[in-house]
Write a protein that holds these residues in place. Structure first.
Motif, PDB file in Angstrom:
ATOM      1  N   LEU A  72       0.842  -1.190   0.000  1.00  0.00           N
ATOM      2  CA  LEU A  72       0.000   0.000   0.000  1.00  0.00           C
ATOM      3  C   LEU A  72       0.880   1.244   0.000  1.00  0.00           C
ATOM      4  O   LEU A  72       2.023   1.210   0.454  1.00  0.00           O
ATOM      5  CB  LEU A  72      -0.904   0.011   1.232  1.00  0.00           C
ATOM      6  N   PRO A  73       0.352   2.362  -0.479  1.00  0.00           N
ATOM      7  CA  PRO A  73       1.129   3.597  -0.405  1.00  0.00           C
ATOM      8  C   PRO A  73       1.402   3.979   1.039  1.00  0.00           C
ATOM      9  O   PRO A  73       0.643   3.620   1.949  1.00  0.00           O
ATOM     10  CB  PRO A  73       0.216   4.639  -1.075  1.00  0.00           C
ATOM     11  N   VAL A  74       2.486   4.700   1.262  1.00  0.00           N
ATOM     12  CA  VAL A  74       2.666   5.350   2.555  1.00  0.00           C
ATOM     13  C   VAL A  74       1.483   6.294   2.735  1.00  0.00           C
ATOM     14  O   VAL A  74       1.155   7.078   1.835  1.00  0.00           O
ATOM     15  CB  VAL A  74       4.007   6.117   2.594  1.00  0.00           C
ATOM     16  N   LEU A  75       0.835   6.207   3.872  1.00  0.00           N
ATOM     17  CA  LEU A  75      -0.429   6.925   4.054  1.00  0.00           C
ATOM     18  C   LEU A  75      -0.599   7.282   5.520  1.00  0.00           C
ATOM     19  O   LEU A  75      -0.333   6.461   6.407  1.00  0.00           O
ATOM     20  CB  LEU A  75      -1.597   6.041   3.603  1.00  0.00           C
ATOM     21  N   VAL A  90      -0.168   5.547  10.644  1.00  0.00           N
ATOM     22  CA  VAL A  90       0.677   5.707   9.457  1.00  0.00           C
ATOM     23  C   VAL A  90       0.988   4.328   8.904  1.00  0.00           C
ATOM     24  O   VAL A  90       1.357   3.411   9.661  1.00  0.00           O
ATOM     25  CB  VAL A  90       1.994   6.433   9.796  1.00  0.00           C
ATOM     26  N   ASN A  91       0.803   4.176   7.604  1.00  0.00           N
ATOM     27  CA  ASN A  91       1.285   2.962   6.938  1.00  0.00           C
ATOM     28  C   ASN A  91       2.678   3.233   6.411  1.00  0.00           C
ATOM     29  O   ASN A  91       2.925   4.234   5.723  1.00  0.00           O
ATOM     30  CB  ASN A  91       0.373   2.565   5.782  1.00  0.00           C
ATOM     31  N   LEU A  92       3.615   2.322   6.721  1.00  0.00           N
ATOM     32  CA  LEU A  92       5.005   2.463   6.306  1.00  0.00           C
ATOM     33  C   LEU A  92       5.393   1.333   5.363  1.00  0.00           C
ATOM     34  O   LEU A  92       4.687   0.324   5.249  1.00  0.00           O
ATOM     35  CB  LEU A  92       5.926   2.426   7.529  1.00  0.00           C
ATOM     36  N   HIS A  93       6.536   1.504   4.714  1.00  0.00           N
ATOM     37  CA  HIS A  93       7.070   0.437   3.869  1.00  0.00           C
ATOM     38  C   HIS A  93       8.185  -0.337   4.556  1.00  0.00           C
ATOM     39  O   HIS A  93       8.639  -1.365   4.039  1.00  0.00           O
ATOM     40  CB  HIS A  93       7.575   1.026   2.550  1.00  0.00           C
ATOM     41  N   GLY A 145       6.501  10.176  -2.244  1.00  0.00           N
ATOM     42  CA  GLY A 145       7.559   9.339  -1.697  1.00  0.00           C
ATOM     43  C   GLY A 145       7.207   8.842  -0.310  1.00  0.00           C
ATOM     44  O   GLY A 145       6.050   8.583   0.019  1.00  0.00           O
ATOM     45  N   ASP A 146       8.201   8.728   0.551  1.00  0.00           N
ATOM     46  CA  ASP A 146       8.014   8.164   1.885  1.00  0.00           C
ATOM     47  C   ASP A 146       7.990   9.202   3.000  1.00  0.00           C
ATOM     48  O   ASP A 146       7.854   8.846   4.169  1.00  0.00           O
ATOM     49  CB  ASP A 146       9.142   7.159   2.188  1.00  0.00           C
ATOM     50  N   ASP A 147       8.131  10.470   2.672  1.00  0.00           N
ATOM     51  CA  ASP A 147       8.258  11.497   3.708  1.00  0.00           C
ATOM     52  C   ASP A 147       6.878  11.916   4.223  1.00  0.00           C
ATOM     53  O   ASP A 147       6.358  12.983   3.895  1.00  0.00           O
ATOM     54  CB  ASP A 147       9.017  12.707   3.159  1.00  0.00           C
ATOM     55  N   TRP A 148       6.282  11.047   5.031  1.00  0.00           N
ATOM     56  CA  TRP A 148       4.957  11.319   5.563  1.00  0.00           C
ATOM     57  C   TRP A 148       4.980  12.485   6.543  1.00  0.00           C
ATOM     58  O   TRP A 148       3.983  13.206   6.688  1.00  0.00           O
ATOM     59  CB  TRP A 148       4.376  10.079   6.236  1.00  0.00           C
ATOM     60  N   GLU A 149       6.125  12.678   7.241  1.00  0.00           N
ATOM     61  CA  GLU A 149       6.194  13.749   8.233  1.00  0.00           C
ATOM     62  C   GLU A 149       6.097  15.119   7.582  1.00  0.00           C
ATOM     63  O   GLU A 149       5.380  16.010   8.061  1.00  0.00           O
ATOM     64  CB  GLU A 149       7.489  13.621   9.037  1.00  0.00           C
ATOM     65  N   TYR A 153       2.830  16.443  -0.839  1.00  0.00           N
ATOM     66  CA  TYR A 153       1.850  15.363  -0.855  1.00  0.00           C
ATOM     67  C   TYR A 153       1.165  15.302  -2.219  1.00  0.00           C
ATOM     68  O   TYR A 153       1.007  16.303  -2.916  1.00  0.00           O
ATOM     69  CB  TYR A 153       0.822  15.523   0.269  1.00  0.00           C
ATOM     70  N   ILE A 154       0.760  14.074  -2.577  1.00  0.00           N
ATOM     71  CA  ILE A 154       0.057  13.846  -3.839  1.00  0.00           C
ATOM     72  C   ILE A 154      -1.405  14.232  -3.706  1.00  0.00           C
ATOM     73  O   ILE A 154      -1.990  14.824  -4.600  1.00  0.00           O
ATOM     74  CB  ILE A 154       0.165  12.368  -4.251  1.00  0.00           C
ATOM     75  N   ALA A 155      -1.995  13.887  -2.568  1.00  0.00           N
ATOM     76  CA  ALA A 155      -3.401  14.192  -2.320  1.00  0.00           C
ATOM     77  C   ALA A 155      -3.627  14.256  -0.824  1.00  0.00           C
ATOM     78  O   ALA A 155      -2.943  13.586  -0.045  1.00  0.00           O
ATOM     79  CB  ALA A 155      -4.311  13.141  -2.953  1.00  0.00           C
TER      80      ALA A 155
END
Length: 964
Positions: free
Chosen positions: A308-311, A490-493, A382-386, A357-359
């Protein structure tokens, strides 16, 4: 009041992060029939009947007649002729997964399945066959759903006769009062329910469960997924399921909704006749306490799902407090809606400009009578959720610190008003099934329904009362983000041992002053690039007598198919076909074709980007969707008579003066890459990625491109690829619906007719092939759950319109329907191997080849071979002998009824003739539509099976778990 103002929470629905509601039509400011806003409302109803409006001061929708039987069954009936001849019935039982005990998890849903099998009135499996003979398509016209709070049975009965209604209400009554809960039936249906559970996408289910655990900690909602658990479902016995039924399936918990093209008195008579004798077993049991959100629980959590995407998802939870559906309640919610819309628009603006952010988007909703919640979802680049979360919180913080401008408020108010006015205009053609679903949902969330005019009057009353001010919207921007608790997941990879602390810190970080606002200048249609002089009509003729369809040709080569038909009040469908679609693209090497659908429209027109276009069209019914078909590129829109001229101008200008904003390409690229791993995470995801390409013998024009192709796409390569395609190829415009024919001709002449003549490509379509027969299935792998697999078997057929191709394609639909029914019975009902196997016939009209009959099933890995054996056995039997008359009738009658229902809409006729200006056979085939289906015989079906279902031509593929 149940309306678009109350949106349900959609966990993981990233598509729901759009910034605004769909743009609707701009009509006059005082629609007919709207009450005076000074006299909005009525005294709060204190009596129980009409039962829907207790504790409400909303005006009653008198088109509904409400009643209550002596045993407690509540009902509502109504006359509605859309589509003609149909009756829609909904039986809502006030029992969902929140009524289950720990040992009964999944029983509400299991009972839903068992109720369809057999009852006191019909033996096992017979209700499906009875309804098929009445024209019902299983799975779409007859279905059910189980939620946290309700189980709702749905029946859409086409061409309903008194006898058909009587039989149907008898079946439904038996399903509620006396389902056949025996060991043999339980043994047969339990595997189907387990198959439904098994076929769910694992990563999404795990994330959803983790979200529910965190967001609703301390409430039953956290542990009551309606699908249940393997342990409790396997532990179900006839006695335990019967006990659950007897406890909750009682007349006083039933609501029956019946609406359709018959006298409502007949519907009421059927309800009284078949449901009055229903009696509950034992004493009534009160509904359990669903609890309230509680503080003191963990505020953060994480899950690692690389598929899943990072979310990041934030939820602010508050107690559910809906007691009475009143005018003031709705008006206060409208202020909250405007506040949320302004925030979402600002978030979307930042995402479009190429941010972190994309959305991202916020939503306000009530969930399962357990909580009122504000949800914020953030999909980072990308992965930078913060960083993404910081920027989203900054936008929200700015909205809480500084009032919006009145211009911002007025924009949202204008769009909402326009949407509600269009709702008034189109109400006469609302389908009965939709109205039935709306009423069932209103019952579920403890609200009411009212007329579109009164809904608008409530809103107008708030406007006239000066309720939408910078101060009130600022206050709402604060309160909707306050509650009992704020929690985030948070979903992570990859695992992060410090993630819980990081999330908690991110929620507390000071972001004041970081949310910048963008202000748009003046935008107008007048500033779009100019088109040429209006074109001349070279020819005009009526085609297909009795349909009202006209064909026009303009001097520049543009053609128009047009049908003036006001039956769908307020709706005009526009279709613009140009170029050669997928078949005209190169079949060697990588191209940016994949980015056309997500990015081409968003790239802008003239000097306007998507932001300006949204402002330009926001309070009008104007838009555009781009699709790539096998034989054409298509711009589609739904508009109104008043907006048609500007709608056509926008689409024509998109072809003549497209803009090439790089941000939509980069955003589309980031979006698909963020979820690309998920395309390997389940069998159905792998099929969605690869199947079409494999069925075209590896042709790269079909299917999802490789990650390398996506990564190599740039705004420059996108423009280089798409710019010449927009400028070449013939144009066919279709305009069907509630418009004025002469005004439409004038508008098309001033837009598409004013374009420069376009050069048609002389190159023939680039060929492709169906894959050759394989002795053993092609094998693909997925990285998801080890108990999931998928299997497909396909046979090549044909394509095009030459030599009776359209007639052949229609008869193949009948063959596919019979195949599907047999596969459903044998794979699902008898073997319990797959929840929803599918069989379909595809026949591309624009290509001379490429058709296929295809069967697909989601099955356990050890049942893949069984799927192929069963499918080939069914195919061989169809070849060996004719079907009997009853089986043919049960396949044909639902198909005929689908066509009859669709034929009342303009979209149906437009789809039939699209492409017909260049391929007259499509138009000619409209006249044979009825006879092509009505004259299908058992010999025809067998002949088609002999011709196409050949064992030396079939092709197979399976998707199995990746070995580790």
């Amino acid at each position: 009041m149940h309306s678009f103002l109350r949106a349900p929470l959609a966990l993981l629905a990233l598509a729901s992060l759009a910034p605004v509601l769909p743009a609707q039509a701009q009509q006059n400011t005082n629609p007919p029939g709207v009450p005076d806003t000074k006299t909005v409302g009525r005294p709060v109803q204190t009596a129980k009947d009409p039962w829907l409006y207790e504790k409400s001061d909303l005006v009653h929708d008198d088109a509904w007649k409400f009643g209550r039987l002596s045993n407690g069954v509540r009902y509502a009936v109504r006359k509605n002729g859309v589509p003609p001849g149909q009756v829609s019935v909904r039986v809502r039982m006030d029992v969902g997964s929140l009524m289950e005990q720990d040992s009964e998890r999944g029983f509400a849903h299991l009972l839903e399945h068992l109720s369809f099998r057999g009852s006191v009135h019909v033996p096992d499996g017979e209700s499906k066959r009875i309804w098929q003979r009445l024209g019902v398509t299983f799975g779409s016209d007859s279905n059910a759903s189980t939620t946290f709070t309700a189980t709702t049975y749905k029946l859409d009965l086409p061409m309903a006769t008194p006898a058909g209604l009587d039989e149907s209400f008898k079946i439904l009554a038996g399903m509620m009062s006396g389902p056949e809960i025996t060991q043999p039936i339980l043994n047969s249906e339990r595997p189907v329910v387990l198959a439904e559970q098994r076929e769910q996408p694992g990563p999404q289910v795990r994330l959803r469960d983790a979200m529910l655990d965190l967001m609703f900690a301390g409430q039953p909602l956290a542990q009551r997924d309606p699908i249940g658990t393997v342990e409790t479902l396997n532990g179900a016995t006839p006695a335990s399921v019967q006990a659950f039924h007897d406890r909750w399936y009682r007349p006083e918990r039933a609501t029956i909704i019946a609406i359709g093209d018959v006298d409502p008195a007949l519907l009421e008579q059927m309800i009284v006749k078949h449901f009055s004798d229903w009696k509950g077993t034992g004493p009534a049991v009160p509904s359990p306490d669903f609890g309230k959100p509680v503080a003191g629980k963990p505020v953060s959590a994480s899950i690692v799902e690389p598929a899943l995407p990072v979310l990041t998802t934030i939820t602010i939870v508050r107690p559910w407090t809906v007691d009475g559906d009143t005018v003031i309640f709705n008006q206060k919610r409208m202020i909250d809606l405007v506040a949320i819309r302004i925030i979402n628009r600002r978030l979307e603006t930042r995402a479009r400009s190429g941010g972190t952010y994309i959305a991202a988007g916020a939503d306000l909703s009530d969930l399962a009578r357990s909580a009122n919640i504000t949800t914020v979802q953030v999909l980072p680049v990308g992965d930078d959720w913060e960083a993404a979360l910081r920027d989203v919180r900054a936008v929200i913080a700015d909205a809480q610190a500084t009032p919006p401008t009145q211009a911002e408020i007025d924009r949202e108010v204008a769009e909402i008003a326009s949407s509600m006015q269009q709702r008034i205009n189109t109400a006469p053609v609302d389908a009965g099934a939709k109205l039935a679903d709306d009423l069932a949902e209103a019952v579920d969330i403890n609200e009411t329904v009212t007329t579109p005019e009164f809904s608008y009057a409530i809103f107008k009353g708030a406007v006239d009362g000066k309720m939408f001010t910078p101060a009130t919207v600022l206050a709402s921007s604060k309160t909707v983000f306050q509650g009992t608790a704020t929690r985030a997941i948070v979903n992570l990879h990859a695992p992060d041992p410090a993630i819980t602390t990081k999330v908690a810190s991110a929620l507390e970080a000071n972001v004041a002053g970081a949310g910048k606002r963008k202000v748009l200048g003046n935008v107008s249609f007048a500033a779009l690039p100019k088109l040429g002089l209006p074109g001349k009509v070279a020819s005009r003729e009526q085609i297909l007598p009795g349909t009202g369809i006209e064909k026009l040709a303009f001097a520049n080569g543009v053609t128009l198919l047009m049908r003036q038909d006001p039956s769908e009040t307020g709706k005009v469908y526009v279709n613009v076909r140009f170029g050669g679609g997928l078949s005209s693209l190169p079949n060697k090497g990588a191209t940016p074709a994949w980015a056309g659908e997500p990015a081409l429209v968003a790239s802008g027109v003239g000097k306007y980007g998507q932001e300006e276009l949204d402002y330009l069209t926001g309070n009008r019914q104007i838009g555009a969707d781009f699709d790539i078909d096998d034989d054409a590129f298509t711009l589609r829109a739904q508009t109104t008579k008043d907006d048609l001229s500007d709608q056509l101008k926008l689409l024509a200008t998109k072809l003549s003066a497209p803009a090439w904003d790089p941000n939509p390409v980069n955003r589309a690229k980031a979006g698909i890459l963020s979820g690309y791993a998920g395309l390997s995470a389940s069998p159905d995801a792998v099929m969605s990625r690869d199947l079409e390409r494999l069925l075209h013998n590896g042709d790269p024009r079909w299917g999802v491109p490789s990650k390398a192709v996506i990564e190599a796409t740039t705004p420059a390569s996108f423009r280089k690829f798409w710019e010449p395609l927009l400028a070449t190829g013939p144009i066919e415009v279709e305009v069907f619906g509630d418009m004025d024919a002469e005004a439409t001709v004038k508008a098309v002449a001033a837009t598409f007719g004013a374009l420069k003549p376009r050069v048609a490509s002389m190159a023939p379509p680039v060929p492709f092939e169906f894959p050759a027969h394989v002795a053993t299935p092609v094998t693909l792998t997925h990285t998801g759950q080890p108990n999931q697999a998928a299997a497909v078997i396909a046979w090549p057929t044909g394509g095009g319109t030459a030599n009776g191709g359209i007639t052949e394609s229609r008869k193949l639909e009948v063959l596919a329907a019979i195949f599907r029914d047999r596969l459903l019975d044998q794979l699902r009902s008898q073997a319990g191997v797959s929840y929803s196997p599918q069989v379909a016939s595809q026949w591309p009209l624009g290509l001379s080849t490429g058709g296929k009959i295809m069967a697909l099933g989601m099955v356990p890995p050890d049942k893949v071979d069984f799927f192929f054996e069963l499918s080939r056995k069914i195919a061989a039997d169809l070849v060996a002998k004719p079907v009997d008359a009853d089986e043919l009738n049960r396949a044909l009658t639902p198909l005929k009824q689908q066509i009859l229902r669709m034929s009342s809409g303009n979209m149906f006729w437009m789809r039939l003739v699209e492409g017909g200006t260049y391929d007259p056979a499509r138009i000619a085939a409209v006249e044979t539509l009825a006879q092509d289906y009505s004259r299908v015989s058992p010999a025809d079906v067998q002949g088609l099976a002999m011709k196409y279902l050949r064992p030396d031509k079939d092709w197979t593929v399976k998707v199995v778990p990746e070995t580790k």
